[in-house]
Design a protein around this motif. Structure first.
Motif, PDB file in Angstrom:
ATOM      1  N   GLY A  73      17.091 -20.141 -29.303  1.00  0.00           N
ATOM      2  CA  GLY A  73      15.796 -20.312 -29.944  1.00  0.00           C
ATOM      3  C   GLY A  73      15.187 -19.018 -30.472  1.00  0.00           C
ATOM      4  O   GLY A  73      14.204 -19.070 -31.225  1.00  0.00           O
ATOM      5  N   ARG A  74      15.777 -17.874 -30.090  1.00  0.00           N
ATOM      6  CA  ARG A  74      15.275 -16.597 -30.635  1.00  0.00           C
ATOM      7  C   ARG A  74      15.477 -16.508 -32.154  1.00  0.00           C
ATOM      8  O   ARG A  74      14.843 -15.708 -32.823  1.00  0.00           O
ATOM      9  N   PHE A  75      16.381 -17.316 -32.642  1.00  0.00           N
ATOM     10  CA  PHE A  75      16.660 -17.353 -34.082  1.00  0.00           C
ATOM     11  C   PHE A  75      15.843 -18.483 -34.705  1.00  0.00           C
ATOM     12  O   PHE A  75      15.960 -19.644 -34.280  1.00  0.00           O
ATOM     13  N   SER A  76      15.026 -18.141 -35.661  1.00  0.00           N
ATOM     14  CA  SER A  76      14.220 -19.153 -36.323  1.00  0.00           C
ATOM     15  C   SER A  76      14.135 -18.840 -37.802  1.00  0.00           C
ATOM     16  O   SER A  76      14.513 -17.752 -38.247  1.00  0.00           O
ATOM     17  N   GLY A  77      13.650 -19.799 -38.548  1.00  0.00           N
ATOM     18  CA  GLY A  77      13.523 -19.570 -39.984  1.00  0.00           C
ATOM     19  C   GLY A  77      12.438 -20.437 -40.569  1.00  0.00           C
ATOM     20  O   GLY A  77      11.814 -21.254 -39.867  1.00  0.00           O
ATOM     21  N   ARG A  78      12.214 -20.235 -41.844  1.00  0.00           N
ATOM     22  CA  ARG A  78      11.289 -21.093 -42.563  1.00  0.00           C
ATOM     23  C   ARG A  78      11.577 -20.974 -44.050  1.00  0.00           C
ATOM     24  O   ARG A  78      12.235 -20.027 -44.502  1.00  0.00           O
ATOM     25  N   GLN A  79      11.073 -21.958 -44.784  1.00  0.00           N
ATOM     26  CA  GLN A  79      11.230 -21.943 -46.231  1.00  0.00           C
ATOM     27  C   GLN A  79       9.864 -22.183 -46.855  1.00  0.00           C
ATOM     28  O   GLN A  79       9.085 -23.006 -46.373  1.00  0.00           O
ATOM     29  N   PHE A  80       9.612 -21.489 -47.931  1.00  0.00           N
ATOM     30  CA  PHE A  80       8.334 -21.590 -48.617  1.00  0.00           C
ATOM     31  C   PHE A  80       8.438 -22.564 -49.789  1.00  0.00           C
ATOM     32  O   PHE A  80       9.530 -22.987 -50.173  1.00  0.00           O
ATOM     33  N   SER A  81       7.293 -22.874 -50.380  1.00  0.00           N
ATOM     34  CA  SER A  81       7.263 -23.874 -51.449  1.00  0.00           C
ATOM     35  C   SER A  81       8.041 -23.420 -52.687  1.00  0.00           C
ATOM     36  O   SER A  81       8.473 -24.247 -53.495  1.00  0.00           O
ATOM     37  N   ASN A  82       8.250 -22.119 -52.839  1.00  0.00           N
ATOM     38  CA  ASN A  82       9.033 -21.625 -53.988  1.00  0.00           C
ATOM     39  C   ASN A  82      10.513 -21.490 -53.633  1.00  0.00           C
ATOM     40  O   ASN A  82      11.267 -20.877 -54.378  1.00  0.00           O
ATOM     41  N   SER A  83      10.907 -22.073 -52.522  1.00  0.00           N
ATOM     42  CA  SER A  83      12.293 -22.112 -52.012  1.00  0.00           C
ATOM     43  C   SER A  83      12.747 -20.809 -51.367  1.00  0.00           C
ATOM     44  O   SER A  83      13.817 -20.788 -50.750  1.00  0.00           O
ATOM     45  N   ARG A  84      11.960 -19.753 -51.462  1.00  0.00           N
ATOM     46  CA  ARG A  84      12.317 -18.533 -50.739  1.00  0.00           C
ATOM     47  C   ARG A  84      12.334 -18.813 -49.240  1.00  0.00           C
ATOM     48  O   ARG A  84      11.611 -19.696 -48.758  1.00  0.00           O
ATOM     49  N   SER A  85      13.193 -18.091 -48.542  1.00  0.00           N
ATOM     50  CA  SER A  85      13.333 -18.360 -47.112  1.00  0.00           C
ATOM     51  C   SER A  85      13.295 -17.057 -46.325  1.00  0.00           C
ATOM     52  O   SER A  85      13.641 -15.977 -46.844  1.00  0.00           O
ATOM     53  N   GLU A  86      12.860 -17.152 -45.098  1.00  0.00           N
ATOM     54  CA  GLU A  86      12.900 -16.032 -44.161  1.00  0.00           C
ATOM     55  C   GLU A  86      13.562 -16.501 -42.875  1.00  0.00           C
ATOM     56  O   GLU A  86      13.454 -17.665 -42.507  1.00  0.00           O
ATOM     57  N   MET A  87      14.248 -15.579 -42.233  1.00  0.00           N
ATOM     58  CA  MET A  87      14.701 -15.863 -40.877  1.00  0.00           C
ATOM     59  C   MET A  87      14.191 -14.767 -39.957  1.00  0.00           C
ATOM     60  O   MET A  87      14.016 -13.617 -40.370  1.00  0.00           O
ATOM     61  N   ASN A  88      13.929 -15.146 -38.738  1.00  0.00           N
ATOM     62  CA  ASN A  88      13.364 -14.235 -37.759  1.00  0.00           C
ATOM     63  C   ASN A  88      14.230 -14.244 -36.506  1.00  0.00           C
ATOM     64  O   ASN A  88      14.703 -15.303 -36.083  1.00  0.00           O
ATOM     65  N   VAL A  89      14.448 -13.070 -35.967  1.00  0.00           N
ATOM     66  CA  VAL A  89      15.125 -12.971 -34.672  1.00  0.00           C
ATOM     67  C   VAL A  89      14.200 -12.212 -33.741  1.00  0.00           C
ATOM     68  O   VAL A  89      13.786 -11.081 -34.039  1.00  0.00           O
ATOM     69  N   SER A  90      13.834 -12.825 -32.637  1.00  0.00           N
ATOM     70  CA  SER A  90      12.936 -12.178 -31.678  1.00  0.00           C
ATOM     71  C   SER A  90      13.742 -11.628 -30.509  1.00  0.00           C
ATOM     72  O   SER A  90      14.886 -12.038 -30.275  1.00  0.00           O
ATOM     73  N   THR A  91      13.151 -10.699 -29.795  1.00  0.00           N
ATOM     74  CA  THR A  91      13.761 -10.103 -28.601  1.00  0.00           C
ATOM     75  C   THR A  91      15.230  -9.761 -28.872  1.00  0.00           C
ATOM     76  O   THR A  91      16.159 -10.308 -28.264  1.00  0.00           O
ATOM     77  N   LEU A  92      15.445  -8.868 -29.796  1.00  0.00           N
ATOM     78  CA  LEU A  92      16.790  -8.534 -30.244  1.00  0.00           C
ATOM     79  C   LEU A  92      17.680  -8.069 -29.107  1.00  0.00           C
ATOM     80  O   LEU A  92      17.241  -7.351 -28.199  1.00  0.00           O
ATOM     81  N   GLU A  93      18.940  -8.469 -29.186  1.00  0.00           N
ATOM     82  CA  GLU A  93      19.975  -8.052 -28.247  1.00  0.00           C
ATOM     83  C   GLU A  93      21.058  -7.309 -29.028  1.00  0.00           C
ATOM     84  O   GLU A  93      21.188  -7.483 -30.246  1.00  0.00           O
ATOM     85  N   LEU A  94      21.831  -6.503 -28.290  1.00  0.00           N
ATOM     86  CA  LEU A  94      22.891  -5.739 -28.950  1.00  0.00           C
ATOM     87  C   LEU A  94      23.842  -6.657 -29.709  1.00  0.00           C
ATOM     88  O   LEU A  94      24.315  -6.329 -30.803  1.00  0.00           O
ATOM     89  N   GLY A  95      24.108  -7.829 -29.158  1.00  0.00           N
ATOM     90  CA  GLY A  95      25.036  -8.778 -29.776  1.00  0.00           C
ATOM     91  C   GLY A  95      24.521  -9.407 -31.057  1.00  0.00           C
ATOM     92  O   GLY A  95      25.263 -10.121 -31.729  1.00  0.00           O
ATOM     93  N   ASP A  96      23.267  -9.132 -31.395  1.00  0.00           N
ATOM     94  CA  ASP A  96      22.724  -9.673 -32.648  1.00  0.00           C
ATOM     95  C   ASP A  96      23.107  -8.803 -33.841  1.00  0.00           C
ATOM     96  O   ASP A  96      22.836  -9.176 -34.988  1.00  0.00           O
ATOM     97  N   SER A  97      23.724  -7.677 -33.584  1.00  0.00           N
ATOM     98  CA  SER A  97      24.194  -6.824 -34.677  1.00  0.00           C
ATOM     99  C   SER A  97      25.217  -7.592 -35.494  1.00  0.00           C
ATOM    100  O   SER A  97      26.225  -8.073 -34.958  1.00  0.00           O
ATOM    101  N   ALA A  98      24.952  -7.720 -36.777  1.00  0.00           N
ATOM    102  CA  ALA A  98      25.804  -8.559 -37.619  1.00  0.00           C
ATOM    103  C   ALA A  98      25.370  -8.429 -39.067  1.00  0.00           C
ATOM    104  O   ALA A  98      24.338  -7.825 -39.368  1.00  0.00           O
ATOM    105  N   LEU A  99      26.166  -9.035 -39.936  1.00  0.00           N
ATOM    106  CA  LEU A  99      25.773  -9.213 -41.333  1.00  0.00           C
ATOM    107  C   LEU A  99      25.169 -10.609 -41.444  1.00  0.00           C
ATOM    108  O   LEU A  99      25.822 -11.603 -41.097  1.00  0.00           O
ATOM    109  N   TYR A 100      23.930 -10.698 -41.877  1.00  0.00           N
ATOM    110  CA  TYR A 100      23.257 -11.989 -42.024  1.00  0.00           C
ATOM    111  C   TYR A 100      23.258 -12.368 -43.494  1.00  0.00           C
ATOM    112  O   TYR A 100      22.738 -11.649 -44.342  1.00  0.00           O
TER     113      TYR A 100
END
Lengths: 113, 115
Positions: free
Chosen positions: B62-89
């Motif tokens: 659940g630390r990974f979340s996202g949303r999309q806006f009315s213009n279709s742009r999107s954001e993703m959020n990662v909370s309480t980052l861990e070392l294993g979250d290092s990646a190409l998104y």
């Protein structure tokens, strides 16, 4: 997560040689996609396949959608140095569960001039 | 037509911090999907958005979340980052979901390093 079985994992070939790679799955797909990824970049769509048995070409690239809908192959003819990169297959199933692509593990292609 | 754009391209964060990544789809594309790519796990599906609604979610905490806006742009959020979250998104856009001719086009990705 689930991945498609893609082989080979890597290939080191001479410039001018032909290349073949394939993907297999235990599940059926409605669409097979082939991507190429260069270091530090996102995957670029090369070929999309929509029908079982379909054979599609894009320049020196040819891909086929397996008749069982569980496999696909990609051929590259007369390889050149700029073909170097990682090739991914991806399967898509059009159902009510939303959309997601399931990816193969990639084939790293190296071309010796 | 411009491709999928992602910002920032590179990010360094420390453990415990949170991060927000942004994606602008190809003009006219209304479906946005997010993927995590790591050497060990390959390309893993995170979630898909269409018409500001999450339609599908991969097997991530659940630390990974996202949303999309009315213009279709999107954001993703990662909370309480861990070392294993290092990646190409990677963000990918498509015209609309559940079409018989389904194609996804990827952006260049955001390289996240967690220290």
């Amino acid at each position: 997560g689930q991945q498609l079985n893609q082989s080979p994992q890597s290939m080191f070939i001479q410039e001018g040689e032909d290349v073949s790679m394939n993907c297999t799955s235990s599940s059926i797909f409605n669409t097979w996609l082939w991507y190429k990824q260069d270091p530090g970049e996102g995957p670029v769509l090369l070929i999309a396949l929509y029908k079982a048995g379909e054979l599609t070409s894009n320049g020196r690239l040819t891909a086929q959608f397996g008749i069982t809908r569980k496999d696909s192959f990609l051929n590259i003819s007369a390889s050149i140095p700029s073909d170097v990169g990682i090739y991914f297959c991806a399967g898509h199933l059009n159902n009510n569960a939303g959309n997601m692509l399931t990816f193969g593990g990639g084939t790293r292609l190296m071309v010796k001039p | 037509k411009a491709g999928v754009t992602q910002t920032p391209r590179y990010l360094i964060k420390t453990r415990g911090q949170q991060v927000t990544l942004s994606c602008s789809p190809i003009s006219g594309h209304r479906s946005v999907s997010w993927y995590q790519q790591t050497p060990g796990q390959g390309l893993q599906f995170l979630f898909e958005y269409f018409s500001e609604t999450q339609r599908n979610k991969g097997n991530f905490p659940g630390r990974f979340s996202g949303r999309q806006f009315s213009n279709s742009r999107s954001e993703m959020n990662v909370s309480t980052l861990e070392l294993g979250d290092s990646a190409l998104y990677l963000c990918a856009s498509s015209l609309k979901p559940r079409t018989s001719a389904y194609e996804q086009y990827f952006g260049p990705g955001t390289r996240l390093t967690v220290t």
